[in-house]
Design a protein around this motif. Structure first.
Motif, PDB file in Angstrom:
ATOM      1  N   GLN A  95      -9.965   8.415  -9.690  1.00  0.00           N
ATOM      2  CA  GLN A  95     -10.950   9.416  -9.277  1.00  0.00           C
ATOM      3  C   GLN A  95     -10.302  10.748  -8.903  1.00  0.00           C
ATOM      4  N   TYR A  96      -9.192  10.695  -8.163  1.00  0.00           N
ATOM      5  CA  TYR A  96      -8.627  11.924  -7.605  1.00  0.00           C
ATOM      6  C   TYR A  96      -7.339  12.399  -8.283  1.00  0.00           C
ATOM      7  N   GLY A  97      -6.694  11.545  -9.036  1.00  0.00           N
ATOM      8  CA  GLY A  97      -5.489  11.964  -9.747  1.00  0.00           C
ATOM      9  C   GLY A  97      -4.424  12.524  -8.826  1.00  0.00           C
ATOM     10  N   ALA A  98      -3.841  13.663  -9.217  1.00  0.00           N
ATOM     11  CA  ALA A  98      -2.731  14.257  -8.476  1.00  0.00           C
ATOM     12  C   ALA A  98      -3.144  14.852  -7.127  1.00  0.00           C
ATOM     13  N   LYS A  99      -4.443  15.005  -6.920  1.00  0.00           N
ATOM     14  CA  LYS A  99      -4.906  15.577  -5.655  1.00  0.00           C
ATOM     15  C   LYS A  99      -4.567  14.673  -4.470  1.00  0.00           C
ATOM     16  N   LEU A 100      -4.556  13.361  -4.713  1.00  0.00           N
ATOM     17  CA  LEU A 100      -4.310  12.389  -3.647  1.00  0.00           C
ATOM     18  C   LEU A 100      -3.044  11.586  -3.939  1.00  0.00           C
ATOM     19  N   LYS A 101      -2.045  11.725  -3.074  1.00  0.00           N
ATOM     20  CA  LYS A 101      -0.817  10.945  -3.196  1.00  0.00           C
ATOM     21  C   LYS A 101      -1.024   9.615  -2.456  1.00  0.00           C
ATOM     22  N   ILE A 102      -0.775   8.512  -3.156  1.00  0.00           N
ATOM     23  CA  ILE A 102      -0.941   7.194  -2.544  1.00  0.00           C
ATOM     24  C   ILE A 102       0.426   6.510  -2.446  1.00  0.00           C
ATOM     25  N   ILE A 103       0.765   6.058  -1.230  1.00  0.00           N
ATOM     26  CA  ILE A 103       2.010   5.326  -0.991  1.00  0.00           C
ATOM     27  C   ILE A 103       1.657   3.890  -0.612  1.00  0.00           C
ATOM     28  N   GLU A 104       2.294   2.938  -1.271  1.00  0.00           N
ATOM     29  CA  GLU A 104       2.117   1.529  -0.930  1.00  0.00           C
ATOM     30  C   GLU A 104       3.424   0.998  -0.337  1.00  0.00           C
ATOM     31  N   ILE A 105       3.361   0.541   0.900  1.00  0.00           N
ATOM     32  CA  ILE A 105       4.547   0.052   1.605  1.00  0.00           C
ATOM     33  C   ILE A 105       4.367  -1.431   1.906  1.00  0.00           C
ATOM     34  N   GLU A 106       5.302  -2.258   1.418  1.00  0.00           N
ATOM     35  CA  GLU A 106       5.240  -3.694   1.675  1.00  0.00           C
ATOM     36  C   GLU A 106       6.317  -4.114   2.669  1.00  0.00           C
ATOM     37  N   LEU A 107       5.946  -5.032   3.538  1.00  0.00           N
ATOM     38  CA  LEU A 107       6.890  -5.575   4.516  1.00  0.00           C
ATOM     39  C   LEU A 107       8.122  -6.159   3.832  1.00  0.00           C
TER      40      LEU A 107
END
Length: 237
Positions: free
Chosen positions: A177-189
């Protein structure tokens, strides 16, 4: 006369319930600070990691032993404990630790304490832990991502957390939906425990944090209505 009989009956019920509770020991869920204080008050605390052996091997509370109701050596592990001293249990959430606590209560253990939020709360609260991994993401790198992007959504969880898995399709939808506008970080334990510890604001898995210009707009302990919250945050000026 009827009132006296009723009063006697209620007293008898309370008495019987009290006996039942204490015959099965005392069990309580504690928040991190209370749990940590009780652990530190013991010379040789009995700490049980109720997760699987693969999870335990990656990271755990220092001094903990690892077993749960499904362990092949369960009876041997229980016999090795002192039922007259406090037992401290944690897992990812409350399921496995709760089942183990209930079983120990039935066996007459005097005090059984469950860590609210499990390993997420312990590591996320900055308490000392063992890890055999070099963290994939450092705090410096985390902060650099925040400084380079106006909008950042951070998903903090574990591959062993069932609720965490339900977040993934929502993140994919937001990426589309947002592309480059929204940076998403996924952090796993299992990959970056140290950055979770360094943040010192994680209490449960999943934890979702939305930033705008390096400032927290919202932080969610659990999934909730994530997409709606992100849509609202990005729609606001």
């Amino acid at each position: 006369m009827k009132n006296k009989k009723l009063k006697f009956s209620l007293t008898a019920i309370v008495f019987l319930v009290t006996i039942a509770v204490f015959s099965q020991g005392q069990s309580a869920n504690l928040l991190l600070d209370a749990f940590y204080a009780k652990v530190k008050s013991q010379k040789n605390p009995q700490i049980i990691d109720a997760r699987g052996s693969d999870e335990f091997g990656l990271n755990h509370i220092e001094g903990a032993v690892n077993f749960n109701l499904k362990s092949d050596d369960f009876e041997k592990r229980v016999i090795a404990l002192n039922p007259s001293k406090p037992v401290f249990i944690y897992s990812i959430a409350a399921y496995r630790s709760g089942l183990l606590a209930a079983e120990l209560g039935k066996r007459g253990f005097a005090e059984v304490y469950i860590l609210e939020g499990g390993i997420a709360s312990w590591i996320g609260g900055g308490k000392p832990f063992y890890s055999n991994l070099k963290t994939k993401l450092t705090l410096a790198e985390y902060n650099k991502i925040l400084s380079e992007n106006q909008y950042v959504l951070v998903d903090i969880g574990s591959r062993y957390c069932a609720t965490c898995k339900t977040v993934k399709p929502i993140l994919e939808s937001l990426r589309t939906q947002y592309g480059a506008k929204l940076k998403i970080i996924e952090i796993e334990l299992e990959e970056s425990p140290q950055v979770i510890a360094d943040l010192k604001n994680v209490k449960v898995f999943p934890t979702l944090i939305f930033y705008k210009n390096e400032k927290i707009v919202f932080k969610k302990d659990g999934l909730g209505d994530l997409k709606n919250d992100v849509d609202t945050a990005l729609a606001s000026k």
